[in-house]
Every structure is written in C-alpha cells, then in structure tokens.
Design an enzyme around this catalytic site. Structure first.
Site, PDB file in Angstrom:
ATOM      1  CE  LYS A 188      -5.177   3.287  15.764  1.00  0.00           C
ATOM      2  NZ  LYS A 188      -3.848   3.471  15.484  1.00  0.00           N
ATOM      3  CG  ASP A 208      -0.816   1.948  13.801  1.00  0.00           C
ATOM      4  OD1 ASP A 208      -1.813   2.750  13.224  1.00  0.00           O
ATOM      5  OD2 ASP A 208       0.480   2.275  13.909  1.00  0.00           O
ATOM      6  CE  LYS A 209      -1.326   3.827   6.894  1.00  0.00           C
ATOM      7  NZ  LYS A 209       0.011   4.335   6.274  1.00  0.00           N
ATOM      8  CB  THR A 210       1.518   5.260  10.391  1.00  0.00           C
ATOM      9  OG1 THR A 210       0.425   5.383   9.489  1.00  0.00           O
ATOM     10  CG2 THR A 210       2.825   5.967   9.917  1.00  0.00           C
ATOM     11  NE  ARG A 224      -0.157   6.120  -0.661  1.00  0.00           N
ATOM     12  CZ  ARG A 224      -0.387   6.771   0.424  1.00  0.00           C
ATOM     13  NH1 ARG A 224      -0.589   5.840   1.480  1.00  0.00           N
ATOM     14  NH2 ARG A 224      -0.691   7.804   0.755  1.00  0.00           N
ATOM     15  CG  ASP A 262      -0.576   2.103  17.733  1.00  0.00           C
ATOM     16  OD1 ASP A 262      -1.613   2.319  16.945  1.00  0.00           O
ATOM     17  OD2 ASP A 262       0.360   2.280  16.910  1.00  0.00           O
ATOM     18  CG  ASP A 287       5.124   2.565  15.239  1.00  0.00           C
ATOM     19  OD1 ASP A 287       3.561   2.821  14.999  1.00  0.00           O
ATOM     20  OD2 ASP A 287       5.853   3.161  14.672  1.00  0.00           O
ATOM     21  N   GLY A 304      -5.507   5.646  11.799  1.00  0.00           N
ATOM     22  CA  GLY A 304      -6.240   7.068  11.567  1.00  0.00           C
ATOM     23  C   GLY A 304      -6.198   7.353  10.327  1.00  0.00           C
ATOM     24  CD  GLU A 351       0.787  18.281  -2.436  1.00  0.00           C
ATOM     25  OE1 GLU A 351       1.484  18.806  -1.676  1.00  0.00           O
ATOM     26  OE2 GLU A 351      -0.137  18.530  -3.205  1.00  0.00           O
TER      27      GLU A 351
END
Length: 1426
Positions: free
Chosen positions: A977, A510-512, A750, A1001, A997, A831, A635
C-alpha cells in the site's frame, strides 16, 4: 561550463530539499539473526559473552510500539533541525548573530534575536503538543491488558531491551504516573469480593489481576494471598508493552493479540482458533489457525510452568512477509523431538480472536519485530507543499537581497575612492587599516543586509502558524463534520498541512472499515424467475424488534416469528412481504397447482442457503437464540437470511445436519423430541470454494423416512453455474435470472447463483470412489480433486440468485462521485480478493455500470507475465497513447511532471477506444471495449510485486494507470500500500492523500502527503499515525472541498501579500540609496521600519488567512468542479510570486519618486520658509506605503466582512496615532529624531496632496486588471460569488447549467471524446431560475439498451477472457485448517465405510466361494446297476 554549473547547483539544491530529518533520528533496527526462544529451560552457554552478559543479538526488542516523533532526548535537536529546514530561519539566525558584533549593531542584540526565539519557541510548543497527543494515543494501545503466565517458581529466561523513555516516562515521576490498564475487552475479568474495603475478607480474595484455571482451596487462598504473593501458576494481567518474548499468554474471545504468538492450545475441538484479520489484510472473513499438535497438552497455567514441559522454538529473522514464517519446535522429552510450524500455527499482532473461548500461546516476536510493525515505517516529518514552494521563493528573495547589498557595497566603495582624494569631509581619516574604502565597502554590505532584511520577514512564519492554528480550530468546530453517534469531531493532528488539503490530486483508500461498515446484509434474491427485495430496509425494523415475542405462529406471513426470523435474535432481519406470502401459499399447494414449480424452487433455494456452507452453531443458554459462527460474513448473512424466512439451520452432530423448515413447525407440537421434527441430512462431501473454482458444493443424503436421495447443492459465480446447467432446461429462467443478476450488480450488490442436482445412488457410489482416490493421491492432488469434483457438478438445475450488500459507510457513493467530479483520482488498496474489490468498486461509484474493467494478475506460470499483460492492455485499449512505438515496444522514459496540465497531470490527449470483437456479444453487449464509462484498472498484489521489481515495469504500470479513470489494487500487503502511494507521489510529483482505519493502513497513511485516519472498529492505530482524524468517510468531502480549498487559497494569498507588502517597504528604502550615496542608511525613522510587520501591515494579511473565502461553503459543496482551482495550484506559484513582487516594486517606485519629486521640486514645503528635512518627507512615504499596502491586501480579499474592515483600517489608524503621540515625546524624556515632526507633516499641503495621489496611482493597475477580469473574463468562482451575492438561497447544484463551463472542469475521462475543452470559460456557465437538473448517465440520449449492456465489461489480461461483471463475490478462507479438519473427518469416515463395505463384499465372496467348493466336493449319486 555554465550548463554544468547550473546542473550541479540544481543537483545540490535537490539534495538539500530532499534531506529527511527523520533519517537522522528514526533508524530502522536491523533484523537480528535467526533466533531460538527457550521455554522452561535455561539459555545455552553460547548466548553469554566473556563478561557474563547476554550477547546483543539475543536481546529482543521491547513490545512497546511508538508512533510519536519525539522522545525527551530527541525533541530539541530534531525539532530545531525540522524548523531550520526553512531557508528563512537560517537567514534570520545569520542576521541576528551579525548584529551581536558592535560595528553592525542597530538595537540591543537580545531584542534582535528575540523574534526568532519566539517563532521557534511557539512552533516547538505546537509540535510538542501534537506529539503529546500521539504519546497519549500510544499509551492507550501499549497499556491494553493481557494475561500472561506468572508464578514464583517460573521465570522467562529470554532477555528484552529496556522500554523507551517517552515524554510521560521521562518527565513524570513514577509515583505520579497513572497505573490504569486499558481493558482488552468490554469488561475486564474481575474476581468477586475485591475492593469492598473489608479487612476481614481481603486475605481470602483473589487479586483482580490474577486468574486461575481451577478452583483454589480455601486454606491455600488464605496462605497465598495474604501478602498477594501467588506461588501457584496462574494468569496475571499486565499491559501490552510489558509482554516479553518467551511469555506464555492467554487470550480470550474478542481480544486482540499483543504480539506474534505460536498457538499451544485452544478451547475448540482439535485446537482450532478463529481470527479476524481485517486489521492486517482488510478481509472480513475469519481465518482458522491451529495449534502445534505436540504442544496441545499445554492447556493450563500449571502445565505451562512445569519444568518437564521444556521446549524451544527456532525461528527465521524477523521480516515483513505477512504470509511466511518458518519455525521448528524442539522438544527434548518428546518423540519426535523436532516438529515444524508455519503461519497456520501463528497468531499475528493486530488480529482479533473470534468464536473461540480462549487461546494459550507463546510469544515469538514483539514490538518492532512483529509482522504488522515491520510493514509500517517511522513517523515522518511532513512539510506542506506551500512551504516547499516557499523555500525557492525565499531563496530568490535572499539572492535579491545579496545583489542589493553587493550593489550598495560596490558603489559605496567606488564613491569613497573617488571622493576621498578630493577632501570630502565625510571621509575624514578614511585611510586607516580599519577604516578605508575597501573595508567600508564590506561593512556597507553587512549593513545593507540588516537594512533590507525585511525582504524575508520573520513574522511571516509566525503568522502562518497562527493562521493554521485557527484553521485547525475551524475544522474541529465544524458541526457538519461532527459525528453525533460517537460524539467525535474532526481533529487536525498536524496543523501545518491544512493547505495541502486543497491540492489533493490522488486519494488512496482502504476498503474494509473505511468505505464499508464491516457488515453484510441480505438485500435481494431471485427465485424461480421472481425477484424479491428486502422490505426491512425502509419500514420493517420496528417489526423485527417486535419479533422477539413468544409468538410461534406461522400463519402470519409478513411478520418473522420466534422460531424462524427471531431464531438468531440479531438485526437486521430479512423480510419481504411478497416472499412471505409466496412461502405461505407454497406450504398448502399440491403438485398440480399452478404455483407448484415456484413452491419447489422456494423450498430448494432456501434449503441450499441453509445447508451449503461450513457454518457452526451455538445456542445461548439464557435466551435460546442461535449464534452462527461463520468464517465468512457472506456465509453468515446467507444462513441468517434463510433463518429469517423460516429455514433455520439448527446445527450438526458429527455429519448429521438439522434443518427446521416452515413445514416442520407443524410437526413440533406432536413430537416430544424436537430434533425429530427437523429435516435431517447426512453430509457426505464438501467440494470447497477456491478462487479458481469460484463455487462451493456439498453432497448430502436425506435421512427422512424412506427418502434416501443424494443431493448436490451448489452456489457460485453466475458464469460458472450457468455453464453447468442441464442443456435445454429452463432457458427462460436462466434469462430472467441473468437480468436480475445484472440489476443486482448495477446496484453494487454481491451476487451468488444457486443450483442443485439429484444424484442417482449408483453414480454417486462410483464417483465417491474416484473422489476418495483423488484425495489420497500423492501427485497433483489438488488438480485431481478439482477434476473429479467437476464431474459431479454437471447438469445442475438453476434455483436462483442472492444479492448481499457489503454495507457502506453512510454517504460513501455520493462522496466518491463528488470527489471524482472535483477531478481527484481515487485508488482503492485492499487486502480483499479481486471479486470483493470489484464489487465495492461498483457499490461506491468507483466503477460505473458502463465501465470497462481491465484485470492484471500475477503468479501463474501458464499465463502471460505481468509485463506482457500490461503491454497487451495498452495495445488493445490505448493504441494511440504513444506508450508503445510502431513496433510494439515500450517507449523509454517516465512520466514527468511537465507532461501534466498544470498540476492535474491529465497528460493524455483524448484516446479513441478500440472496439473488441469477442464473439460473445450476446453476453457482454455489442459495445464491449468501448463503453462510455472509461476504464478501471484492477491489479492484484502478486502482479504488483512483479511490477515493483524493476523500474521499467513500474513505469509501465504507472503510465497504464494514468490512462484509467480509477485503479483498484487487491490482495495487497500493508507495505505494498505504501509503495503504491510512493509510486504516484514520486513518479508524478502529485499531491496524495491516504485514508484508512486499521493498522494495515499505517504505512500508506505515513507515505502520503496527507494521511487521514478514521476512528472505526479496527482500533486507533490509523488515527494515531494520521494527520487528520475523521469519524466517517463522507466527512472527507467537506474536509477537502471546503476547508482544504479555503485553507490553500487563504494561505497562498496571505503569503503572496506578505511578500508584496515587504517589497513595498524595502523598495522605498532601496530607491533612497540612489540619493544617499548607497550607504545603506534608513530612509525613515527606524521605529517605523521596526513596526512595519508588527503593527502597520500585519492585520490585513492575517485577516486574509483566517476570514477570506473564495466562495461560500454551500457553493463549494454543491459544485465540486470548483476544486480544480486548488488542484491545479492556482492560488500559489512562482508566477504569482513574481507578479506580486513586480507590483510591490512598481508601487514603491510610485511612492518614493512621486513624494520625493513633490518635496524636492520647491525650496520648502513649510509656511515659514525653512527647508524640510529627511524625516519630514519620508514619514509621508511611510503613511502612503501603509495606506497602499493595507488597501492592496483588502483589494485581494474576496469577502469583506466586519473583521476584514477592521483589519484593513487598524494599521492605518495605528500609524496615525503612533505618529501623533511619538512626535510629541520631547528629548527630555528620551531621544527621538522626529520630535515635532507631526506639526510639519500634518500642516503641509504636500502631505495631503501626495497621499491620495500615490494611493490611487499605486493601486490603479491591480484595480483595473481585477475589474477587467470580472467584467469581461470572469472565471467560475467570480460568477458563483456574484450569483451568491445576488441570491444566496438558490440551489446551484441543481440550477447551474453545465455546458462547457463547470463540466469542462471535470477531469477528462479516459473514454473516447471528440473534443475536450482546454479551459473553462465563464461565459459558458449560466444560472437559470428554472429547476434544471444535471443529466445523469442513465438519461443519456439514445436507444434503450438491455440490462446486460449496462453491466461493466471485464477483461482479464492474464487469460484473455472477457465477460460481463454481474457482481459475483464470496469471501471465505481457502484451504484453511478448519476446512482441512472437516475434510479429514469426512475422508476418515469414507475410508472406514469403504473398509466395512470391502469387508462385507469379501465375506460375501468367501461364502459364495465356500459354497461353490462344497458343491464341487459333493459326490454325484451313482446309477444303479442295470
């Protein structure tokens, strides 16, 4: 017939091995029919059956969510079935049952079955302990607090199923169970005066689990709470598992939602709620949800409980689609009586309320019916790969045992039939129905099974469990994987998978929260061609903390002040000494100064950052600090960075925006109203961001004095902004900004590009009318709005670019780089949107600066299909992959395991890349399509949906992915996934590991061979479902490369040596049958056989499993390439099994025949002349076999420690001591057949001659082979062990030359290569005493290239567009309720202005017309008469 029979056997065996125990106990609950939920009204009559009970389809599942495997009822049957998946356990049970019959009995039947009961019992205790931990984790979640509507006059008519009886609920009496409720927030709301122990105050105190929406009169307090019976509607705190369908719930800020909830009302304007969905989809930006307009009057407990506020909600059946929900709210007392509701009105379980004080809603789905649980599977019963490989080996041993028993039975029967007619005395009366050659042959067969049963040792399994328990303890107590910040150690939740950690081929991450910290930090920017970096990253954090002082000076440019950087009061501050100096100088520069252009750029840049957004503000009344409430963390970081340098967004009043700048600080001392000192802007339009536009713009009008200019402020992707720049203006600035963007992107940041434009009033008025017409168009509204917006977003002027860091977990890039060196392929499933996923790929080293990115998208009618995109990618980039035939058609078949090299499945031969002629080489570089970094495949969730639709698409996707260095899947659902993991796991048979996490997931973690959960900010759902729990992603490297590799090598070596040592023993018994008429009698005294696996030979194999090390941990960490030995299955396979079995057979033959020949070659071995008896020379065989087996195990141990010396010698010592003592026991105590045997064997020269002779001859082949390999053909582990022994303090990560040795261990890249070494040769590795470092990619020989050529090339197969990726990424909710509300307000305001303007024009026109008419009616004077 033979091939068909073989195929049928193979098919049957495959079905048996694929048998899943959990399918018997975990049955997916069938989705019920569409439901209707009733509030404040009784259930209709058709909900009841004839017996007066609610029909089953209208009884809803409980909100209790269980991730554990067992309940009090299923533990025993399920655990026993899981254990008897082992073929050996079935065999042991059969042998034990067989000995319950008197004719086959050897010792007490109870003692025979005792070892099996011990093995099964210990394993069950271990499994039960693991599952109790899962139950405890489930309890923490299920006992989280939530507030629901409660009143003595209100009830919920909807019926729920009873809760499951788990271990705790089933075993612990209710009065003894803890009643603690886990708070849903940091502090549970409690009323004052509770729990002080005062009897006089207690009646007036509100219970701590009760909350009212209004103040309660004193007299009512005394009456209502004296008995704690609350009549007035209120909010009562209960636990999550007690939440019911149809409950009204009240959720406060920063609390999680316990179920899927329909919003009735919120604390915010227009009933909007902001939710964090990263636990579902991995996206860090907030989503806005809005209440059902017709239910917004339900804002208090009293309103919710009123009978006149009755309504019902009609819903579809529960499903796993995270983005769809169709429902209708039916209100009999309203007009209209029916309104629709969709996902924009629903809050899903697993999400968190943010930036909203409270939300009141009604529960629609609970427990297994919620979206997040629908996307998860049941807790699987995982079996390690080593155990799965053991089953055919055990089966082979059982076949060998059956053949041995059958041979004994046949020969014994034949010999009896031959010798009985001759009057053999041992066959006296051997012609009865129960005693004849045929029956005796069958009895001999059963006896042979008992005699040779140790060919499959029962002690093997208990030894494996003991060793794995120690390995789990080693992982837990490893200080290198202990996270001091949280005090958390790495925890093995499933002890039976430790060896799988050493064979991982694919990691799905996973990323986040797994790779990132869920934190965005403004790091760098480019303004007017000047690059500025954040100094606080290394040195300014203490300054930032000191900036909270009361100083308001702006004359100190290198320290943030209270009015600027400290306005938000949050760390980290963005601080650049160079930038502060330039801003300070620009404040006092005039229009003719040399830095006037830079001053304008600085002011314009930070004005765009501070105003081009949809951020809301609030001020803390106690500290006065501004809190920015942003839907997007990007933002928030941008607006906060502007505030840090002095451009503070002070909020908005309707459409008026207030901006504090460094220039306005000087005015504040002379103006009473502070807001009058701020710059004011009128918000005219928001041209919102979406994935197609890749930009956001705001149109503002300045309201300071006479300055009424209209500005367009824009931020977006570099290519989108660059193509809208005014022609011929600032080309050098564009080139410089492009170079800076490439640098930012190569650092994994980014990026966003900023520009502005001043719009003439006449142009804006004309455009505004066209834009308004587009917003109210009925057909193709979105396309018309985009087209009109694009008209205004032209001829902009470039200001610069920003670079934000999606802050990674500590050590993530290094960990991923080392895991890639280990040959492990890493796939990221997130996601997040495509740009975010690519940006993280860069920052984590998954995508290199010289990589080629291939993008596959889906869901667009005007673009090629997903299948066509994949075929196009193969044709364009991998023409020699043999996936397509000469006609361009996909070749049939799937990727089989045998196509891989061992277990690495690097099946593709080096594929020359095809140079792509794009026509834009100045942008993407001349080497587009043939960059040396290989290919990375990026697939979105929609494309995956099409790819998983049929086997042909799925196979093509898998084959294409195998050609790439890495794969990134974006916009994927939790269920997708899991499907991605199964695609690789089932399609390739590869060993997979999933790490995450969050609750999204869980399905992926459960689908993988090994699941790793990270205890992060997203809760414990992933940890609860995982096999291993770690605190940081970086610990995964040590978990795999050290503990995984050690465990696999130890366990594999231990099992092989276990099989071997039993073959030595059984082999001696087998050779004895030749001289014992194949009667299956024991060669030596039975207790020696009984203790063979208990005392004589158990210690060395246990020592191998616990203490052996193929290499020291620092070497395995420094040289990840060594992981290849585990990944390719080098330590345990059928080949090694056969070799060890042959070794055992050879050694048993040496031991038996040499000793037998020695003792039988002369009449006697005694000095007294008497002939020797059986146990005299067979006990010598026992001694020799014990010596050989223990020394052979020691010979196969890589590291000899004190424990290994002890383990090898203890069995030998015990057999000596046992023989000396046991042979002294006289028949007067109890019968022993070897009384006095020690005198004969220890005084015999044959005994002392046979021992060294048989030991040396038995061990010679293995010793010679190992010596030859180490001297003439050492592998990399041999070399590193030797080098570490000679000099253990050297840094081999820096000093090891990687020519064709360790370098060849790396997984071959997908790039063009001339030759790839097939196998690592140890001669190619040398260790130099000089300080030699590995070359990095950036130091490759060749001419220096431009920054653009080192930016990753990106090819979008859906559009055919190729470009250089410069790090663009921006996360925000697209077309959400919040932005729609703002657009609606602006549209209404514009409509009113147009109406006023139209009225003014009409009145002016009417005045002109009336004047004209009056002029026409006026008579001309007549001329006088002449």
């Amino acid at each position: 017939m033979a091939p068909n029979a073989k195929n049928r056997f193979t098919e049957l065996y495959s079905k048996l091995t694929a048998f899943s125990v959990e399918n018997l106990f975990v049955k997916k609950r069938k989705a019920g029919p569409p439901r209707t939920i009733y509030f404040n009204e009784d259930l209709p009559q058709d909900y009841w059956d004839v017996k007066g009970k609610i029909k089953p389809e209208h009884v809803y599942t409980t909100n209790q969510v269980i991730t554990s495997k067992y309940t009090i009822l299923t533990f025993l049957p399920r655990n026993i079935l899981e254990q008897f998946r082992r073929v050996a356990n079935v065999f042991f049970l059969f042998i034990a049952v067989l000995q319950f019959f008197g004719v086959f009995s050897t010792i007490s039947p109870g003692l025979v079955i005792l070892p099996l009961l011990i093995v099964v019992g210990i394993t069950a205790i271990k499994d039960g302990y693991e599952d109790v931990k899962r139950h405890q984790s489930d309890r923490r979640v299920n006992h989280t607090a939530v507030k629901v509507l409660s009143s003595s006059e209100w009830s919920n008519p909807n019926l729920m199923q009873p809760k499951s009886r788990t271990f705790v609920r089933g075993l612990v009496p209710k009065r003894l169970r803890p009643t603690s409720i886990k708070p849903n927030t940091a502090a549970v709301e409690k009323a004052e005066g509770v729990g002080d122990g005062s009897n006089t105050e207690q009646p007036t105190a509100i219970p701590n689990d009760v909350e009212f929406d209004e103040e309660i009169p004193e007299h009512e307090r005394r009456f209502s709470f004296h008995t704690h019976h609350v009549k007035r509607p209120h909010w009562k705190t209960i636990i999550w598992e007690d939440v019911r369908v149809g409950d009204f719930v009240k959720i406060s800020d920063n609390e999680s939602f316990p179920a899927d909830i329909l919003i009735c009302a919120t604390s915010e304007d227009e009933n909007v709620a902001y939710v964090e969905t990263k636990n579902l989809d991995g996206e860090t930006n907030l989503k806005s949800r809005t209440a059902v307009p017709e239910l917004t009057h339900l804002r208090t407990a009293g309103a919710c409980a009123k009978k006149e506020n009755a309504f019902s909600v009609e819903l579809d059946r529960p499903d796993n689609n995270m983005f769809r929900l169709n429902s209708t709210v039916h209100m009999p007392n309203a007009n209209p009586p029916r309104v629709s509701a969709d996902m924009s009105n629903v809050l899903l379980r697993g999400t968190v309320l943010r930036n909203t004080s409270w939300v009141i809603g009604v529960v629609l789905f609970t427990g297994e019916d919620t979206k997040i649980v629908q996307n998860s599977g049941g807790t699987p019963s995982k079996q390690s790969k080593v155990e799965r490989q053991m089953n055919p080996q055990v089966l082979l041993n059982l076949v060998l045992l059956a053949l041995m028993a059958t041979a004994c039975a046949i020969v014994d029967s034949v010999l009896e039939k031959r010798d009985y007619p001759g009057g053999a005395p041992w066959l006296y009366d051997d012609n009865t129905s129960g005693d004849n050659p045929s029956i005796n042959g069958l009895v001999t067969w059963a006896f042979a099974l008992i005699t040779f049963q140790n060919i499959v040792p029962i002690s093997l399994y208990i030894s494996i469990e003991a060793v794995r328990t120690c390995q789990a303890a080693f992982i837990y107590f490893d200080s290198h994987m202990f996270y001091e910040k949280t005090g958390q150690a790495t925890l093995a939740r499933s002890w039976n998978l430790s060896d799988d950690l050493g064979q991982i081929e694919y990691i799905f991450s996973d990323k986040t929260g797994t790779l990132t910290q869920n934190s965005m930090v403004f790091r760098r920017c480019s303004i007017g061609g000047q690059a500025y970096a954040d100094d606080t990253e290394s040195e300014a954090v203490p300054k930032a903390e000191e900036s909270n002082s009361d100083s308001t000076s702006v004359d100190v440019p290198d320290v943030p002040t209270k009015e600027t950087a400290a306005a938000t009061g949050k760390l980290p501050f963005f601080h650049s000494a160079k930038l502060s100096k330039d801003i300070s100088e620009s404040l006092h520069s005039d229009s003719n100064s040399p830095n006037a252009a830079l001053a304008r750029s600085l002011n314009g840049f930070f004005t765009v950052l501070a105003l081009c957004h949809t951020v809301l503000t609030s001020v803390d009344p106690e500290t006065g600090k501004i809190e920015y409430k942003a839907q997007s963390p990007d933002e928030a970081a941008l607006v906060k960075a502007a505030a840090d340098v002095g451009y503070v967004f002070r909020g908005r009043e309707r459409e008026i925006l207030y901006l504090q700048t460094p220039l306005t600080n000087e005015k504040e001392n002379h103006i009473e109203n502070q807001k009058d000192a701020y710059e004011k802007y009128e918000l005219l339009n928001i041209l919102e961001f979406n994935s197609a536009r890749k930009r956001m713009s705001v149109v503002l009008r300045r309201l300071d004095g006479d300055d009424r200019r209209v500005f367009l402020l824009m931020k977006g992707a570099d290519n989108v902004v660059f193509e809208r720049l005014k022609d011929g203006v600032d080309q050098s600035l564009k080139d410089q900004t492009e170079m800076h963007l490439s640098e930012f992107a190569n650092e994994g940041l980014r990026t966003l590009t900023l520009a502005y434009r001043i719009i003439p009033e006449e142009e804006y008025e004309a455009w505004s009318e066209r834009y308004h017409d587009a917003t109210v168009a009925l057909d193709n509204r979105e396309e018309k709005i985009d087209a009109v917006s694009d008209e205004l977003e032209q001829n902009v002027r470039l200001l610069g670019a920003t670079a934000i860091e999606d802050k990674l977990q500590h050590g993530v890039p290094e960990t991923i780089a080392d895991l890639k060196k280990a040959g492990i392929k890493i796939w990221v499933a997130t996601g997040d949107k495509l740009e975010t996923a690519i940006a993280i790929g860069h920052s984590t080293n998954l995508i290199g600066s010289d990589s080629n990115i291939v993008v596959i998208r889906g869901g667009h009618d005007d673009t090629p299909s997903v299948y066509q995109q994949m075929v196009g990618a193969v044709q364009e980039f991998f023409p020699d992959s043999q996936i397509l035939d000469d006609n361009g058609a996909v070749t049939p078949g799937v990727i089989h395991r045998q196509q891989s090299n061992a277990s690495s499945h690097d099946f593709q031969r080096p594929i020359p890349l095809q140079r792509v002629q794009t026509g834009i080489s100045s942008i993407v570089g001349s080497d587009n399509g043939s960059r040396p970094g290989g290919f990375v495949l990026v697939v979105d969730g929609t494309a995956l949906g099409y790819a998983f639709a049929d086997d042909m698409n799925k196979d093509l996707l898998l084959r294409l992915a195998m050609l790439c260095e890495g794969v990134i899947c974006c916009r994927v659902s939790p269920l997708q996934k899991a499907l991605i993991v199964k695609l690789v796991k089932d399609g390739l048979g590869a060993m997979t590991l999933a790490i995450g996490d969050g609750a999204n997931d869980v399905s992926m973690i459960q689908a993988a061979d090994v699941g790793v959960g990270i205890s992060g900010e997203e809760g414990l759902q992933a940890v609860n479902s995982s096999d291993y729990a770690i605190a940081q992603f970086r610990f995964l490297k040590r978990l795999l490369l050290v503990h995984g590799h050690w465990s696999y090598a130890r366990n594999g070596n231990m099992i092989l040596n276990f099989f071997y040592k039993n073959i030595v023993c059984i082999g001696v018994l087998w050779w004895f049958q030749i001289y014992d008429a194949w009667s299956s009698a024991y060669a030596f005294e039975y207790t020696y056989l009984l203790f063979w696996n208990s005392f004589w030979t158990i210690a060395p194999v246990i020592a191998i499993g616990i203490f052996d090390r193929i290499a020291d941990s620092h070497i395995l960490m420094a040289l990840p390439e060594l992981y290849r030995f585990g990944r390719e299955g080098s330590w345990f396979s059928m080949k090694w099994f056969v070799l060890y079995m042959l070794d055992g057979i050879y050694q048993s033959a040496i031991i038996y025949f040499l000793i037998n020949y020695t003792y039988s070659s002369s009449p006697t071995s005694r000095t007294d002349g008497y002939g020797q008896y059986q146990y005299e020379f067979t006990t010598t065989m026992v001694f020799s076999a014990v010596f050989v087996a223990n020394l052979f195990n020691g010979l196969n141990t890589a590291v000899w420690t004190g424990w290994v010396f002890f383990a090898v010698s203890i069995g030998i010592i015990l057999v000596w001591v046992y023989t000396a003592i046991y042979d002294l026991i006289s028949p007067g105590w109890f019968y022993t057949p070897v009384y006095g045997n020690n005198i004969f064997i220890f005084h015999s020269a044959y005994f002392w001659l046979c021992l060294p002779l048989t030991i040396c001859l038995a061990l010679a082949p293995r010793f010679i082979l190992k010596a030859y390999k180490f001297i003439f053909a050492p592998d990399d582990l041999d070399i590193m062990r030797w080098a570490s022994k000679i000099n253990p303090n050297r840094d081999y990560a820096k000093e090891a030359y990687l020519h064709n040795g360790l370098e060849a261990l790396r997984r071959s890249s997908s790039q063009a290569t001339s030759e790839v070494g097939a196998e690592a040769s140890a001669s190619n590795i040398s260790v130099n005493t000089t300080n030699t470092h590995r070359q990095s990619r950036s130091s490759l020989p060749g001419p220096q290239q431009s920054a653009a050529s080192f930016s990753a090339s990106r090819t979008d197969m859906s559009t055919g567009i190729r470009s250089v990726h410069r790090g663009f990424d921006f996360s925000t909710e697209e077309n959400g309720p919040a932005i729609r509300r703002m657009q609606s307000n602006l549209s209404m305001r514009r409509s009113s202005q147009l109406e006023v303007s139209h009225t003014k024009v009409e009145s002016k026109r009417s005045r002109v017309l009336s004047m004209s008419k009056s002029l026409l009616r006026r008579k001309h004077p007549t001329p006088p008469d002449s």
